[in-house]
Design a protein around this motif. Structure first.
Motif, PDB file in Angstrom:
ATOM      1  N   PHE A  88       0.854  -1.186   0.000  1.00  0.00           N
ATOM      2  CA  PHE A  88       0.000   0.000   0.000  1.00  0.00           C
ATOM      3  C   PHE A  88       0.892   1.238   0.000  1.00  0.00           C
ATOM      4  CE2 PHE A  88      -2.694   3.147   2.055  1.00  0.00           C
ATOM      5  CZ  PHE A  88      -3.881   2.965   1.386  1.00  0.00           C
ATOM      6  N   HIS A  93      -3.271   3.882  -2.440  1.00  0.00           N
ATOM      7  CA  HIS A  93      -3.042   3.037  -3.607  1.00  0.00           C
ATOM      8  C   HIS A  93      -2.333   1.728  -3.267  1.00  0.00           C
ATOM      9  CE1 HIS A  93      -4.362   6.281  -6.081  1.00  0.00           C
ATOM     10  NE2 HIS A  93      -3.407   7.082  -5.663  1.00  0.00           N
ATOM     11  N   TYR A  94      -2.635   0.709  -4.062  1.00  0.00           N
ATOM     12  CA  TYR A  94      -1.918  -0.558  -3.973  1.00  0.00           C
ATOM     13  C   TYR A  94      -1.079  -0.759  -5.227  1.00  0.00           C
ATOM     14  CZ  TYR A  94      -4.958  -1.738  -0.097  1.00  0.00           C
ATOM     15  OH  TYR A  94      -5.601  -1.737   1.107  1.00  0.00           O
ATOM     16  N   ASP A 149      -5.794  -6.004  -3.506  1.00  0.00           N
ATOM     17  CA  ASP A 149      -5.420  -5.257  -2.311  1.00  0.00           C
ATOM     18  C   ASP A 149      -4.556  -6.145  -1.427  1.00  0.00           C
ATOM     19  OD1 ASP A 149      -7.032  -6.920  -0.788  1.00  0.00           O
ATOM     20  OD2 ASP A 149      -8.752  -5.588  -0.946  1.00  0.00           O
ATOM     21  N   LYS A 150      -4.291  -5.694  -0.199  1.00  0.00           N
ATOM     22  CA  LYS A 150      -3.281  -6.379   0.607  1.00  0.00           C
ATOM     23  C   LYS A 150      -3.705  -7.789   1.012  1.00  0.00           C
ATOM     24  CE  LYS A 150      -4.722  -4.186   4.924  1.00  0.00           C
ATOM     25  NZ  LYS A 150      -4.293  -3.247   5.978  1.00  0.00           N
TER      26      LYS A 150
END
Length: 210
Positions: A88, A93-94, A149-150
């Motif tokens: 991130f 933002h990723y 995403d994470k």
DNA sequence: CTCTGGATTAGCT
DNA sequence: GCTAATCCAGAGC
């Protein structure tokens, strides 16, 4: 698209194997151009052709997150090649990276841009735009369009959530090599690769001269 | 504990 | 060209 649709079975059959991901990082960064990255969602498939990459290699590369050694954030980079490193940045933002090389050596290839192939309507929805030329032409835009995403940090690219396949048709293209974008150190290394003339390569300002 | 700034983007001037 | 948006890793205390 259903999980067991003919398209998906076809896609899975062409998945890149771990041997590919254990090669030298610069070779992988170059060879990923033209490959197809596939994201499987609940009941949909997103796919795009990789058109721009950057390499980040080892604890001695000042632009690499592993610069200076292992930390909780960068530990995924130390896994064996074929994992996903998602981080991130900028508070919103990723960015998605392909971990490369053997376990214990931190290196990865950042996917900076792709050309949308499948699931374009869904990408438009996730990106909140109808402009196809603005869907995936940047590392954070690509992640938003592909719902990365994470939660995908540390995922294996040899499984089914996200993976990369060989293209079915072999097209030829010219590869351009330049310094990496958006960093302040390591500008001496030309570790960014992209497909010349592809309209989905990220827009960047001219590289400033030292 | 606090503080700083980033492998970015969109929107405005 | 400029900067707000806005989270979290890493550094310093």
């Amino acid at each position: 698209m259903k999980y067991n649709s003919p398209e998906l079975i076809f896609l899975n059959g062409k998945k890149l194997n771990q041997k590919f991901y254990l090669q030298p990082t610069l070779k992988i960064a170059r060879e990923l151009l033209g490959k197809i990255i596939v994201r499987r969602l609940e009941d949909k498939i997103l796919a795009g052709k990789i058109v721009e990459t950057e390499a980040y290699i080892g604890e001695d590369d000042p632009a690499c997150h592993a610069y200076g050694g292992i930390t909780p954030r960068n530990k995924v980079m130390y896994l064996s090649g074929g994992h996903a490193y998602v981080y991130f940045t900028y508070g919103m933002h990723y960015c998605f990276n392909v971990v490369t090389e053997k376990e214990g050596f931190p290196a990865a290839v950042l996917i900076r841009a792709v050309e949308p192939i499948m699931g374009i309507e869904l990408m438009k929805k996730f990106r909140n735009t109808n402009d196809i030329n603005n869907l995936t032409n940047g590392p954070a835009k690509f992640c938003q369009a592909f719902q990365i995403d994470k939660r995908l940090n540390g995922a294996s690219l040899l499984e089914d959530e996200i993976f990369i396949i060989e293209p079915t048709n072999t097209e030829t293209f010219k590869i351009v090599r330049t310094p990496r974008i958006g960093i302040k150190q390591g500008l001496d290394k030309k570790w960014r690769f992209f497909i010349l003339g592809n309209p989905f390569v990220s827009k960047t300002k001219p590289t400033p001269k030292p």
